[in-house]
Design a protein around this motif. Structure first.
Motif: not given
Length: 583
Positions: A205-213, A264-266, A270-276
């Protein structure tokens, strides 16, 4: 108050701003006004304030008459320390004739609902009884300076991305908790929580999404933290949580709750849901650590153990005598190894690789050994695993490479095979040094085979392509070692353009009586033959295996039965042309 009195207080009052009562110096007043400061005179006895030009603008006061007395003025002030009156009128200092300086900082409420920071610098002068009679000074707006200072405090305290405590403050919180625990006031615990497989999120997804996570995981952990707990970003994808008043029996339940909250929550990005998921390592204090650094190290250790199990796991640190013994041994071996490198006691043992038909040596593999101070020789198994674990293997590889080059120069009649670890294939110094030797003497490259283990070939194909191409262009041959142990894709062999494969010795053990090994060796030899790659069988231990391997089409053999590793090479045969390279 009439307009004349009001105007006098604005301009400077009947005695002006000068303690002698002389008329205000126009140049000084203009300079103060030009820099945006506000001058004042405070008559302490009658509590009157006389303000210079520009005071309304600096203080945000619509009418300066609103603060014509000190009481009116101080009613708007907010200060964390002593009041302005106490700082000046109750000063313990005395006026010797030149006044007593003061320097204050405080906030003042303006007429627009805001607060303004000002610096108040001046001098008070004593009357006949020595008590403060009046004061003169200048106010300066310092909002911007305070914003910068607050930002510096914020940056020194909080992590910029998550807003949680940074590593320094987290360690301070852990220190406080450990001191309290060691004094017997309460038990505490420390958790280290890491986002699983964040590198995959970066790639997908990119580093920006990783930061969001990272931010979202931090918020969820903060939502579970109790009042009094300290949560911070420890490093990268790791969070630290200090838990005062938490005993060891509760740690597993706490970790379960944290893991479930993330799992239990995705995470909506900004680019959609990510399971973590996250993994955690925890330690009870003060029982299992005597210092902050030890607590951090053991929590890290527990986290590594959790990650080695599965994702979404947690481990509570427990002491282990066996683990401590292993660590102590690693430390001793590492120290022994560094000393041996410095003393040039790293040596090479030469094991022959023979022709399967004639059993004559065709080349020798360079096997690393360590000469101990008493002259005994330690095998690679004594120190190489520790060197790999501690990141010292590159130093060994460099020394072995130097020794191999010296041997090739001294013995033009031999061909050598040199093992290279995965770490060393990416070592620019090792590569450039060997390439420099080979470029100066092409005959060295013709007699050198570089062995790369199969596990490296599987995982680092793109990185190895340049490495292999460099040394093949210089004239070396490249071999894949331990072939079959990792089931290398033959597409990788073609990509790397290797010259030889060495069949992993585990398939040669008990070859005569093990049908599975016979099948594996036959299959590997057939596949290698399709790529026109000669094969070497390792760990050959008896005549029966020699015959079987020869019949299966293996070109070269290596093992203790055919020649043990020796610290010196055999002398050249009489009359041999040492300038001719061995095929």
């Amino acid at each position: 108050m009439d307009s004349k009195t009001q105007d006098a207080r604005r301009v400077g009052g009947p005695d002006d701003l000068n303690p002698t009562g002389a008329q205000t110096d126009d140049l000084l007043m203009n300079a103060v006004k030009a820099v945006g400061d506000a001058a004042y005179r405070w008559s302490i006895d009658d509590d009157l304030l006389y303000w210079g030009p520009g005071s309304e603008i600096l203080l945000g006061i619509s009418e300066i008459s609103k603060i014509s007395t000190h009481r009116d003025f101080t009613s708007r002030l907010v200060t964390d320390g002593p009041s302005r009156y106490e700082s000046i009128c109750r000063s313990r200092e005395s006026d010797a004739g030149s006044g007593v300086p003061y320097n204050l900082e405080y906030r003042i409420r303006d007429d627009f609902g805001g607060m303004r920071w000002v610096e108040d610098r001046g001098r008070w002068f004593g009357g006949p009884d020595g008590a403060p009679a009046f004061a003169v000074g200048v106010l300066r707006a310092i909002d911007e300076r305070h914003k910068r200072e607050e930002e510096l405090v914020r940056l020194s305290t909080y992590d910029e991305l998550t807003g949680l405590l940074n590593r320094v403050r987290l360690k301070e919180a852990l220190t406080d908790a450990m001191i309290a625990a060691q004094r017997g006031r309460q038990n505490s615990a420390f958790l280290l929580v890491a986002v699983d497989n964040l590198a995959l999120v970066n790639d997908a997804f990119g580093f920006d999404v990783a930061d969001e996570v990272i931010v979202c995981v931090g918020e969820r952990l903060r939502g579970l933290a109790r009042r009094g707990d300290s949560l911070g970003r420890y490093a990268g994808n790791k969070f630290g949580l200090v838990l005062p008043n938490c005993n060891e029996e509760r740690l597993s339940a706490v970790c379960d709750r944290l893991l479930a909250e993330v799992r239990d929550k995705v995470v909506m990005t900004a680019r959609g849901p990510v399971a973590v998921t996250v993994s955690a390592g925890s330690i009870a204090l003060p029982g299992h650590a005597s210092s902050v650094d030890q607590a951090l190290a053991r929590a890290e250790e527990a986290l590594v153990s959790a990650k080695q199990r599965l994702r979404d796991s947690h481990v509570v640190y427990a002491p282990s005598r066996e683990r401590e013994k292993t660590r102590l041994r690693n430390i001793n071996v590492a120290d022994e190894l560094i000393t041996a490198l410095n003393d040039k006691r790293i040596r090479i043992a030469y094991q022959p690789i023979v022709d399967a038909t004639t059993c004559e040596p065709m080349m020798y593999e360079c096997l690393v050994r360590m000469e101990q101070p008493d002259g005994n020789i330690a095998a690679a198994g004594h120190f190489v695993p520790v060197a790999e674990k501690l990141g010292l293997i590159g130093l060994i590889d460099y020394r072995v490479m130097e020794l191999a080059v010296e041997t090739l120069r001294a013995r033009p009649d031999v061909k050598l095979s040199l093992n290279v670890s995965g770490r060393t294939t990416g070592d620019r110094l090792w590569r450039d040094t060997l390439a420099s030797h080979l470029d100066r003497d092409k005959h060295l490259a013709e007699r050198l085979v570089i062995e790369i283990t199969e596990t490296v070939a599987i995982h680092e194909v793109s990185e190895l392509t340049d490495f292999v191409a460099t040394f093949r262009e210089l004239g070396c041959q490249i071999a894949i070692d331990d072939f079959g142990a990792g089931y290398t894709s033959f597409r990788n062999l073609k990509t790397l353009d290797v010259d030889m494969v060495k069949i992993d010795g585990s398939f040669v053990i008990d070859l005569a009586t093990n049908p599975d090994n016979q099948f594996f060796v036959r299959t590997l030899v057939d596949l290698a033959r399709n790529f026109n790659l000669p094969t070497v069988a390792e760990w050959v231990s008896n005549e029966e295996e020699v015959v079987m391997l020869r019949n299966l089409g293996v070109e070269y053999l290596q093992g203790f039965y055919l020649g043990e590793p020796r610290m010196t090479l055999p002398r050249p045969l009489a009359g041999i042309d040492t300038k001719r390279t061995v095929a």
